[in-house]
Design an enzyme around this catalytic site. Structure first.
Site, PDB file in Angstrom:
ATOM      1  CB  SER A 148      -2.030 -15.101  13.932  1.00  0.00           C
ATOM      2  OG  SER A 148      -2.248 -14.199  14.971  1.00  0.00           O
ATOM      3  CG  ASP A 193       0.995 -15.922  16.166  1.00  0.00           C
ATOM      4  OD1 ASP A 193       0.181 -15.194  16.741  1.00  0.00           O
ATOM      5  OD2 ASP A 193       1.660 -15.554  15.172  1.00  0.00           O
ATOM      6  CG  ASP A 245       1.347 -11.945  16.841  1.00  0.00           C
ATOM      7  OD1 ASP A 245       0.177 -12.173  17.198  1.00  0.00           O
ATOM      8  OD2 ASP A 245       1.683 -11.809  15.648  1.00  0.00           O
ATOM      9  CD  GLU A 254      -2.267  -3.189  14.238  1.00  0.00           C
ATOM     10  OE1 GLU A 254      -2.797  -2.826  13.176  1.00  0.00           O
ATOM     11  OE2 GLU A 254      -1.795  -4.324  14.404  1.00  0.00           O
ATOM     12  CB  ALA A 255      -7.670  -1.331  19.076  1.00  0.00           C
ATOM     13  N   PRO A 272     -10.321   0.345   1.930  1.00  0.00           N
ATOM     14  CG  PRO A 272      -8.853   0.350   0.117  1.00  0.00           C
ATOM     15  CD  PRO A 272      -9.381   1.219   1.209  1.00  0.00           C
ATOM     16  N   GLY A 299      -7.833  -5.468   2.449  1.00  0.00           N
ATOM     17  CA  GLY A 299      -6.656  -5.961   1.741  1.00  0.00           C
ATOM     18  C   GLY A 299      -6.852  -7.327   1.132  1.00  0.00           C
ATOM     19  NE  ARG A 306     -11.166  -4.993   6.419  1.00  0.00           N
ATOM     20  CZ  ARG A 306     -11.743  -6.165   6.677  1.00  0.00           C
ATOM     21  NH1 ARG A 306     -12.813  -6.216   7.455  1.00  0.00           N
ATOM     22  NH2 ARG A 306     -11.245  -7.290   6.186  1.00  0.00           N
TER      23      ARG A 306
END
Length: 560
Positions: free
Chosen positions: A67, A286, A288, A389-390, A521, A523, A529
């Site tokens: 991506s 990619d 998306d 999502e933003a 947290p 990932g 964060r």
């Protein structure tokens, strides 16, 4: 597992030893790492995809992409029969498989899993796995590793679909499991015809607005730009100029792409003063993700970002309008009635102004933890579920029940009220269900959806951007000893542990007008964060900094 299958595993896996000292985890985006250490992992994901195909007796997809990552990285992920992401139930097995330390251990893990899942490995029921990759140079040799992994399962057949966008592969998997043997050409035809249908259904008086305006698209020097060059030749009434298509010698995602534009809020490479007043958009590597932007002046490289939250809001406005028209004078209790349940799905990272705006429209807004798999799953609970999502990743899902009703209603209206506003609204909703990629977020179908709706509304990008003003925000990362010490609830908006930390965050947040702050947290790394919003940029910055200090006090290296 018989001896032939066991021998095949041992023989093929010996050619793909795992990298030493590396532990990989299958997340929302699959496995991601430097391409030089991924060959063993991709081989094993080939095995995973074949087992998944045998278990479900369906076509499964395997995509090699990273991506928005740098070009030296790569990754691999699996598309389930629905065209969506790999079932979360299989993620632990994916992790175990990828990290098996030698061929013997790998075979033992597979044998145990096959027995537990009751998967037959005798080749009596052959299955297909569709393979694709993006334009990264490493994709070619990693694809071969995937083929070897699939080939080590008796009865599994790998079909190389070539270089595709990630959403194209998801779309193909979904279509093939629906009984339609589709190709890339079918994908382009579906998008172009659905777009044309939406444009032709635009109200008189708005149809001409923006039709011949130019759209300039940043292709991130990736596969999306390459595919958009093909798609644009099939479109009528929309002039698209593709920059950073990858043919100009630019580097994938370097100073270009949706991730860069969204995070940095500056013009990508090859954009500038010549684009003032022109609609601009940017795809990720990619294809998306999608964001739009405005170049406001010739004196700065700063942009006005029109992000995923505003794309979601635009889609919601349009869908709501069509449902309102369609339901006029319909008795929902009668045979021809249907009470459509429309839902909007966001994460805590959605700008608070967008959530307020959507609620002011009377829409139902729900929240999920961060990650497309959670958003997609929740959106599927509605008759029409819209999520974004933003960062620009999102789509619209339609339930089969609603689509069946809508098709029947369209037929009924064509007999008794052809050309009526209700009939047109029904046709528009059907066209949206065909244009949008219901398997995954798709920047190419997203671009066409945005353009068709702007034509329908008669809106410029400036008018669209003015529907609400984003609250200033700030994101920070705080290094900690153990990120697992933070456990969250309520879609990651409340920190349950460590005790007392949420109360401290609340106290800091209360000091700022329109303040909102949460922690979660990471990932992938030992950081927490921090996301903060407030009525001014200074206030958002100060809130983020003060909460970062709270996190450090509770969890930082000095607190251990």
């Amino acid at each position: 597992m018989n001896e032939d299958q066991r021998s095949l595993f041992l023989s093929s896996s010996s050619h793909f030893p795992p990298p030493q000292g590396v532990k990989l985890s299958y997340g929302t985006s699959g496995f991601r790492a430097d391409a030089s250490i991924l060959q063993s992992t991709v081989y094993r994901v080939g095995i995973l995809a074949a087992l998944r195909a045998l278990k479900t007796q369906s076509v499964i997809g395997l995509m090699i992409t990273a991506s928005h990552n740098k070009v030296s990285d790569n990754g691999v992920k699996v598309a389930d029969p629905s065209g969506g992401m790999l079932s979360q139930d299989w993620e632990p097995f994916a992790d175990t498989l990828a990290n098996a330390h030698d061929p013997q251990h790998l075979v033992e893990l597979i044998a145990e899993f096959v027995q537990k899942e009751n998967i037959t490995l005798d080749g009596t029921k052959p299955v297909e796995i569709l393979l694709a990759r993006d334009t990264r140079p490493s994709g070619e040799f990693l694809l071969e590793a995937a083929k070897q992994g699939i080939g080590s399962i008796i009865g599994a057949v790998a079909l190389d679909m070539g270089i595709l966008t990630t959403p194209q592969l998801h779309w193909m998997v979904r279509a093939r499991n629906g009984g339609v043997k589709v190709s890339e050409t079918d994908y382009f035809k579906k998008l172009s015809s659905s777009f044309r249908c939406l444009v032709d259904l635009s109200p008189s008086g708005t149809h001409a607005n923006n039709v011949d305006d130019k759209l300039v698209v940043d292709g991130a020097n990736g596969v999306g730009g390459e595919k958009l060059e093909i798609l644009k030749t099939m479109l009528n009434g929309l002039a698209i100029e593709v920059r950073n298509s990858g043919k100009e010698g630019g580097v994938l995602n370097e100073g270009v792409g949706a991730d860069y534009v969204q995070k940095e809020k500056v013009v990508p490479f090859s954009f500038g003063s010549q684009d003032v007043g022109i609609r601009c958009s940017s795809l990720d590597g990619d294809a998306d993700r999608l964001v739009y932007f405005i170049v406001p002046s010739t004196s700065s490289n700063k942009i006005e970002l029109v992000d995923g939250d505003k794309i979601l809001s635009l889609f919601a406005i349009f869908i709501t309008e069509q449902l309102s028209i369609l339901n006029k004078e319909i008795d929902v209790k009668a045979k021809n009635g249907y009470q459509c349940h429309l839902g909007i799905v966001q994460t805590a990272y959605a700008n608070g102004a967008s959530t307020d705006y959507l609620k002011q429209l009377g829409l139902e807004v729900t929240f999920t933890p961060t990650g497309v798999k959670y958003l997609h799953e929740k959106a599927a609970e509605y008759d029409i579920g819209i999520y974004f999502e933003a960062n620009g990743h999102g789509t619209i899902l339609f339930s089969e029940q609603f689509l069946c009703w809508l098709k029947a209603r369209t037929t009924e209206l064509s007999d008794v009220a052809k050309g009526s506003e209700q009939h047109k609204a029904a046709l528009r909703l059907l066209a949206v269900s065909e244009l949008i990629n219901q398997a995954a977020g798709d920047a190419l179908s997203g671009v066409l959806m945005v353009e068709a709706i702007l034509k329908h509304m008669g809106w410029s990008i400036e008018r669209w951007n003015e529907i609400y003003e984003d609250l200033p925000s700030r994101q920070l990362k705080v290094k900690v000893v153990d990120r697992s010490a933070v456990v969250t609830a309520n879609a990651e908006t409340v920190a349950v542990t460590p005790p007392g930390i949420q109360e401290a965050i609340n106290a800091e947040t209360a000091k700022h007008p329109r303040g909102r702050c949460f922690i979660r947290p990471s990932g992938t790394e030992d950081v927490i964060r921090v996301y903060a919003e407030a009525s001014s940029q200074d206030a958002a910055d100060n809130l983020a900094q003060s909460v970062a200090k709270v996190v450090d006090q509770f969890l930082g290296f000095g607190s251990s």
